[in-house]
Design an enzyme around this catalytic site. Structure first.
Site, PDB file in Angstrom:
ATOM      1  CG  HIS A 173      -1.830   1.133   1.355  1.00 41.78           C
ATOM      2  ND1 HIS A 173      -3.140   1.095   0.929  1.00 41.78           N
ATOM      3  CD2 HIS A 173      -1.641   2.391   1.857  1.00 41.78           C
ATOM      4  CE1 HIS A 173      -3.713   2.260   1.164  1.00 41.78           C
ATOM      5  NE2 HIS A 173      -2.826   3.068   1.731  1.00 41.78           N
ATOM      6  CD  GLU A 174       1.631   3.739   3.581  1.00 42.17           C
ATOM      7  OE1 GLU A 174       2.042   4.792   3.054  1.00 42.17           O
ATOM      8  OE2 GLU A 174       0.506   3.634   4.106  1.00 42.17           O
ATOM      9  CG  HIS A 177       0.082   6.082  -0.579  1.00 50.24           C
ATOM     10  ND1 HIS A 177      -0.946   6.652  -1.295  1.00 50.24           N
ATOM     11  CD2 HIS A 177      -0.505   5.413   0.467  1.00 50.24           C
ATOM     12  CE1 HIS A 177      -2.101   6.346  -0.723  1.00 50.24           C
ATOM     13  NE2 HIS A 177      -1.864   5.588   0.338  1.00 50.24           N
TER      14      HIS A 177
END
Length: 521
Positions: A173-174, A177
């Site tokens: 997920h990160e 980003h």
């Protein structure tokens, strides 16, 4: 329930960490050197929370974010579209989940419960235990989202899978980003991992000023990248799960039955003629079992259909039966055997005058090498002087003939769900003796957790709720779409606030009721 030892270890461990941190920071001799050490290593400690941040991976992130710029542009555009759709779809999904939970709460009210004790034995003819079962309405409740509490609806022995999947999902997920931010020329300060109580996670540190200077569409690409990567990870997990038989084909084969990998110590299937690790189950009653799905479907069918009967010749019936006194149990069923018998079962049948009779028979001799039936007509095909004898058991109890050649059939008397929950199985059978029977189970279980948790992270983070990605996705979306339509920023902010409030209330209601449903049972 959550094991007390686990709670003691977690609370005790955090207490030691926090007190050590407090003592070192208060020490005249160690304060400065300790704080310098924490800062140089990117560590910060607070009650039940430890965080580590590093710039070691910055070069890798910048390399990924600047490689094949046009392809990344399209990739994150897809992610942006997915994120916006997911944000609005989350309202429908949370609303549906809330309605399912409320319906389940109504179905699980005291008036809807029914229970019965069931006994079973696995000595000479069956496996023995006693338990109670509730109404079947709650057994088939399938929700897309469900609150998970370790030790309650998450087995303690699967915590490793759970937390590993949580950490990997968070890291992916990160990474999404971080790469998207670099692609949009936002300064990337670092990547980190944290531990909150027992839950691991990850984060990226972006330069806030740069984020505020770029356009709303660019912000959307960054904010949607995390849930987009989680969605893709879940899809890859599904693909891996589907292709697992092909991937493991050189070492394991499937389609011939299910292999027993573990039998719980309190399982009714334990006994001299019960199930053992390494047994290959091919049939449950007359239901063929070729894989795990067949096993589950067969048990469901057996649980929710009337008890099946067995054909027996009139001569054998006369030879095996003996005078009995039948009486009614509390649930209305009929018993005609000694309650303490581990080998005899009460059977009912209709004679030639269509009169229902009961007889106590040795279970194994009565059902072994016989065809199954529902009525006497099913038995007349093979012999005119045969009867269909049906086990007279308590409401939710079943007699199940489990075939696991070359061993003699196991006769199980009890609730089918007890067999389901206390016996672990796999569809993968090793081609060579040196191969572990647990490896496919470990891989399959982990991939399933990864699919569930990565998908859940994508859905929950898309909810327009305060402090989640959905908040920033909504704000950027409103800036991109309503700025030219609504000139007054206060009106736009008010619209955003009420949407966020609605999403937050909906999510909080789901979590609260979900926790209550899980812990109150």
């Amino acid at each position: 329930m959550i094991p007390v030892s686990l709670v003691v270890v977690v609370v005790g461990g955090w207490t030691v960490v926090y007190l050590t941190d407090l003592v070192l920071k208060s020490s005249v001799y160690f304060k400065h050197s300790y704080e310098d050490w924490l800062e140089s290593n990117g560590l910060s400690i607070s009650p039940f929370h430890i965080r580590w941040q590093t710039a070691v991976f910055n070069r890798a992130f910048y390399s990924w974010g600047r490689r094949k710029a046009r392809m990344l542009y399209q990739w994150f555009n897809f992610g942006m579209v997915f994120g916006v759709i997911a944000m609005f779809s989350s309202f429908f999904l949370l609303g549906k989940t809330l309605m399912q939970t409320l319906a389940q709460m109504m179905a699980d009210s005291p008036s809807s419960y029914s229970s019965s004790s069931s006994s079973s034995s696995s000595s000479s003819s069956s496996s023995s235990s006693s338990s109670s079962s509730s109404s079947s309405s709650s057994l088939h409740n399938e929700q897309v989202l469900q609150v998970v509490v370790p030790g309650i609806n998450l087995p303690v022995n699967q915590l490793t899978y759970f937390f590993a999947a949580v950490l990997i999902s968070g890291v992916v997920h990160e990474i999404g980003h971080g790469i998207a931010a670099i692609r949009e020329q936002v300064r990337f300060n670092g990547f980190g991992i944290f531990l909150f109580i027992i839950y691991p996670g990850a984060f990226v540190d972006l330069f806030t000023t740069h984020l505020q200077l770029i356009s709303p569409v660019q912000q959307l690409r960054i904010f949607c990248a995390g849930i987009w990567h989680n969605f893709v990870l879940a899809l890859l997990g599904i693909l891996a799960l589907v292709l697992l038989p092909v991937i493991l084909l050189p070492f394991y084969y499937t389609g011939v039955g299910v292999l027993i990998t573990e039998v719980a110590e309190d399982s009714p299937a334990i006994g001299p003629r019960g199930l053992f690790v390494g047994d290959l189950v091919t049939h449950l009653q007359d239901c063929p079992v070729t894989n795990v799905q067949d096993w589950n479907e067969c048990l469901d069918t057996i649980a929710y259909e009337p008890q099946i009967g067995y054909c027996i010749s009139a001569s054998t019936l006369q030879q095996l039966s003996f005078p009995v006194r039948a009486y009614k149990r509390l649930d209305g069923s009929t018993e005609c055997c000694n309650n303490h018998s581990l080998t005899d079962v009460c059977f009912s049948y209709r004679n030639n005058f269509n009169k229902r009779l009961h007889t106590c028979l040795p279970a194994r001799k009565a059902v072994e090498a016989t065809q199954v039936c529902r009525t006497n007509k099913d038995c007349k095909k093979s012999s005119s002087s045969s009867f269909c004898i049906i086990p007279s058991l308590e409401t939710h109890t079943r007699l199940i003939k489990v075939k696991h050649p070359p061993q003699i059939d196991m006769l199980y008397v009890g609730h089918p769900l007890h067999l389901h929950y206390t016996v672990s199985i796999t569809s993968f059978i090793p081609r060579f003796n040196f191969l572990s029977i647990d490896l496919p189970v470990v891989v399959e279980t982990f991939v399933k957790y990864l699919i569930s948790l990565s998908g859940a992270l994508a859905i929950v983070n898309a909810v327009p709720c305060f402090a989640l990605d959905g908040q920033w996705i909504l704000n950027s979306f409103l800036d991109a779409t309503l700025t030219s339509v609504i000139g007054d920023n206060d009106v736009k902010d008010l619209i955003g606030f009420f949407i966020l409030l609605g999403g937050s209330v909906l999510l909080a209601a789901n979590v609260t009721l979900g926790l209550w449903m899980v812990t109150a049972r």
